[in-house]
Write a protein that holds these residues in place. Structure first.
Motif, PDB file in Angstrom:
ATOM      1  N   ALA A 253     -19.722 -13.117  -4.885  1.00 27.48           N
ATOM      2  CA  ALA A 253     -18.691 -12.124  -5.214  1.00 27.48           C
ATOM      3  C   ALA A 253     -17.942 -12.520  -6.482  1.00 27.48           C
ATOM      4  N   ILE A 254     -17.699 -13.815  -6.641  1.00 30.19           N
ATOM      5  CA  ILE A 254     -17.002 -14.309  -7.840  1.00 30.19           C
ATOM      6  C   ILE A 254     -17.881 -14.112  -9.072  1.00 30.19           C
ATOM      7  N   GLN A 255     -19.172 -14.400  -8.953  1.00 30.53           N
ATOM      8  CA  GLN A 255     -20.096 -14.208 -10.071  1.00 30.53           C
ATOM      9  C   GLN A 255     -20.195 -12.726 -10.441  1.00 30.53           C
ATOM     10  N   ALA A 256     -20.228 -11.858  -9.431  1.00 29.97           N
ATOM     11  CA  ALA A 256     -20.305 -10.407  -9.685  1.00 29.97           C
ATOM     12  C   ALA A 256     -19.044  -9.925 -10.406  1.00 29.97           C
ATOM     13  N   LEU A 257     -17.881 -10.460 -10.007  1.00 28.70           N
ATOM     14  CA  LEU A 257     -16.617 -10.094 -10.650  1.00 28.70           C
ATOM     15  C   LEU A 257     -16.589 -10.564 -12.103  1.00 28.70           C
ATOM     16  N   ALA A 258     -17.070 -11.775 -12.336  1.00 32.92           N
ATOM     17  CA  ALA A 258     -17.111 -12.316 -13.704  1.00 32.92           C
ATOM     18  C   ALA A 258     -18.036 -11.480 -14.589  1.00 32.92           C
ATOM     19  N   ASP A 259     -19.178 -11.065 -14.043  1.00 31.99           N
ATOM     20  CA  ASP A 259     -20.119 -10.231 -14.804  1.00 31.99           C
ATOM     21  C   ASP A 259     -19.515  -8.858 -15.091  1.00 31.99           C
ATOM     22  N   LYS A 260     -18.824  -8.314 -14.103  1.00 27.19           N
ATOM     23  CA  LYS A 260     -18.225  -6.984 -14.249  1.00 27.19           C
ATOM     24  C   LYS A 260     -17.134  -6.971 -15.319  1.00 27.19           C
ATOM     25  N   LEU A 261     -16.264  -8.015 -15.286  1.00 28.24           N
ATOM     26  CA  LEU A 261     -15.145  -8.074 -16.216  1.00 28.24           C
ATOM     27  C   LEU A 261     -15.515  -8.735 -17.548  1.00 28.24           C
ATOM     28  N   GLY A 262     -16.607  -9.488 -17.540  1.00 24.86           N
ATOM     29  CA  GLY A 262     -17.025 -10.186 -18.751  1.00 24.86           C
ATOM     30  C   GLY A 262     -16.094 -11.325 -19.120  1.00 24.86           C
ATOM     31  N   VAL A 263     -15.632 -12.095 -18.115  1.00 19.01           N
ATOM     32  CA  VAL A 263     -14.714 -13.209 -18.351  1.00 19.01           C
ATOM     33  C   VAL A 263     -15.323 -14.505 -17.845  1.00 19.01           C
ATOM     34  N   THR A 264     -14.701 -15.642 -18.253  1.00 23.32           N
ATOM     35  CA  THR A 264     -15.168 -16.949 -17.766  1.00 23.32           C
ATOM     36  C   THR A 264     -14.157 -17.595 -16.841  1.00 23.32           C
ATOM     37  N   ALA A 265     -12.956 -17.050 -16.762  1.00 19.93           N
ATOM     38  CA  ALA A 265     -11.926 -17.598 -15.877  1.00 19.93           C
ATOM     39  C   ALA A 265     -11.590 -16.566 -14.808  1.00 19.93           C
ATOM     40  N   ILE A 266     -11.705 -16.985 -13.537  1.00 14.25           N
ATOM     41  CA  ILE A 266     -11.406 -16.093 -12.412  1.00 14.25           C
ATOM     42  C   ILE A 266     -10.171 -16.618 -11.685  1.00 14.25           C
ATOM     43  N   THR A 267      -9.165 -15.748 -11.527  1.00 17.69           N
ATOM     44  CA  THR A 267      -7.938 -16.115 -10.812  1.00 17.69           C
ATOM     45  C   THR A 267      -7.773 -15.223  -9.581  1.00 17.69           C
ATOM     46  N   ILE A 268      -6.832 -15.607  -8.733  1.00 14.53           N
ATOM     47  CA  ILE A 268      -6.547 -14.801  -7.539  1.00 14.53           C
ATOM     48  C   ILE A 268      -6.023 -13.426  -7.940  1.00 14.53           C
ATOM     49  N   GLU A 269      -5.239 -13.358  -9.011  1.00 13.79           N
ATOM     50  CA  GLU A 269      -4.706 -12.073  -9.472  1.00 13.79           C
ATOM     51  C   GLU A 269      -5.833 -11.106  -9.823  1.00 13.79           C
ATOM     52  N   MET A 270      -6.892 -11.623 -10.465  1.00 12.53           N
ATOM     53  CA  MET A 270      -8.040 -10.783 -10.801  1.00 12.53           C
ATOM     54  C   MET A 270      -8.726 -10.269  -9.536  1.00 12.53           C
ATOM     55  N   MET A 271      -8.840 -11.149  -8.538  1.00 11.87           N
ATOM     56  CA  MET A 271      -9.461 -10.749  -7.267  1.00 11.87           C
ATOM     57  C   MET A 271      -8.632  -9.660  -6.592  1.00 11.87           C
ATOM     58  N   ARG A 272      -7.294  -9.800  -6.654  1.00 16.22           N
ATOM     59  CA  ARG A 272      -6.410  -8.794  -6.056  1.00 16.22           C
ATOM     60  C   ARG A 272      -6.537  -7.450  -6.765  1.00 16.22           C
ATOM     61  N   GLU A 273      -6.552  -7.467  -8.088  1.00 18.98           N
ATOM     62  CA  GLU A 273      -6.637  -6.228  -8.869  1.00 18.98           C
ATOM     63  C   GLU A 273      -7.951  -5.493  -8.629  1.00 18.98           C
ATOM     64  N   ASN A 274      -9.012  -6.240  -8.314  1.00 21.35           N
ATOM     65  CA  ASN A 274     -10.324  -5.626  -8.103  1.00 21.35           C
ATOM     66  C   ASN A 274     -10.661  -5.411  -6.630  1.00 21.35           C
ATOM     67  N   GLY A 275      -9.669  -5.608  -5.753  1.00 22.40           N
ATOM     68  CA  GLY A 275      -9.840  -5.277  -4.338  1.00 22.40           C
ATOM     69  C   GLY A 275     -10.653  -6.253  -3.519  1.00 22.40           C
ATOM     70  N   ILE A 276     -10.883  -7.454  -4.023  1.00 22.57           N
ATOM     71  CA  ILE A 276     -11.648  -8.441  -3.255  1.00 22.57           C
ATOM     72  C   ILE A 276     -10.770  -9.063  -2.174  1.00 22.57           C
ATOM     73  N   VAL A 277      -9.499  -9.321  -2.512  1.00 26.63           N
ATOM     74  CA  VAL A 277      -8.538  -9.850  -1.529  1.00 26.63           C
ATOM     75  C   VAL A 277      -7.286  -8.990  -1.544  1.00 26.63           C
ATOM     76  N   GLY A 278      -6.503  -9.112  -0.459  1.00 24.50           N
ATOM     77  CA  GLY A 278      -5.265  -8.346  -0.349  1.00 24.50           C
ATOM     78  C   GLY A 278      -4.115  -8.996  -1.088  1.00 24.50           C
ATOM     79  N   LYS A 279      -2.971  -8.319  -1.086  1.00 26.72           N
ATOM     80  CA  LYS A 279      -1.818  -8.751  -1.864  1.00 26.72           C
ATOM     81  C   LYS A 279      -1.271 -10.104  -1.404  1.00 26.72           C
ATOM     82  N   ALA A 280      -1.240 -10.336  -0.097  1.00 24.97           N
ATOM     83  CA  ALA A 280      -0.627 -11.559   0.426  1.00 24.97           C
ATOM     84  C   ALA A 280      -1.655 -12.584   0.900  1.00 24.97           C
ATOM     85  N   ASP A 281      -2.947 -12.336   0.654  1.00 23.73           N
ATOM     86  CA  ASP A 281      -4.002 -13.230   1.162  1.00 23.73           C
ATOM     87  C   ASP A 281      -4.048 -14.553   0.412  1.00 23.73           C
ATOM     88  N   LEU A 282      -4.284 -15.632   1.183  1.00 23.18           N
ATOM     89  CA  LEU A 282      -4.628 -16.924   0.600  1.00 23.18           C
ATOM     90  C   LEU A 282      -6.154 -16.964   0.519  1.00 23.18           C
TER      91      LEU A 282
END
Length: 148
Positions: free
Chosen positions: A81-110
């Motif tokens: 899922a992280i690799q798919a997100l990186a390919d989709k956004l075209g970035v090399t750094a993945i943060t929790i904020e990026m995961m939240r914005e793309n619906g992978i995790v919820g607002k308060a999730d660890l």
């Protein structure tokens, strides 16, 4: 056809039962409630879980265990899922904020990163927790795993 001439189709509606309207109605006397007892009276409502005097289920089954109020729950995110997100956004750094914005995790999730799938590019991943095999897979691809 006009609004005042509209009618339901034949046989599609029924008249309601007129209960308690005398002996001639065939539903007089007990008004379909049977004879005597609490269920025949007005104002009767059965208690939640009442089983007619039989020991109710919530008392037959024993209490068991407890809920730990200090438990920390992590949302699992796999490497694929992280690799798919990186390919989709075209970035090399993945943060929790990026995961939240793309619906992978919820607002308060660890977030805990798990090693299902593969990382094909060099990524800098930051999350709350990593499995040992996920860290190994990220570093093997030339990336870094940062615990927040």
């Amino acid at each position: 056809m006009k609004l005042h001439t509209l009618q339901p189709a034949d046989g599609s509606t029924k008249k309601g039962k007129r209960i308690g309207r005398g002996q001639g109605s065939t539903r007089g006397g007990t008004s379909t409630r049977g004879h005597k007892g609490a269920k025949s009276r007005s104002g009767y409502s059965q208690k939640v879980g009442f089983e007619g005097g039989q020991m109710p289920l919530q008392r037959r089954v024993p209490k068991f265990g407890f809920t730990n109020p200090n438990r920390v729950i992590y949302k699992p995110v796999n490497l694929d899922a992280i690799q798919a997100l990186a390919d989709k956004l075209g970035v090399t750094a993945i943060t929790i904020e990026m995961m939240r914005e793309n619906g992978i995790v919820g607002k308060a999730d660890l977030v805990k990163v798990l090693a299902n799938g593969a990382v094909t590019s060099k990524l800098e991943v930051s999350a709350n927790k990593f499995s040992a095999s996920a860290v190994e897979a990220i570093e093997k691809a030339g990336g870094t795993a940062t615990v927040i």
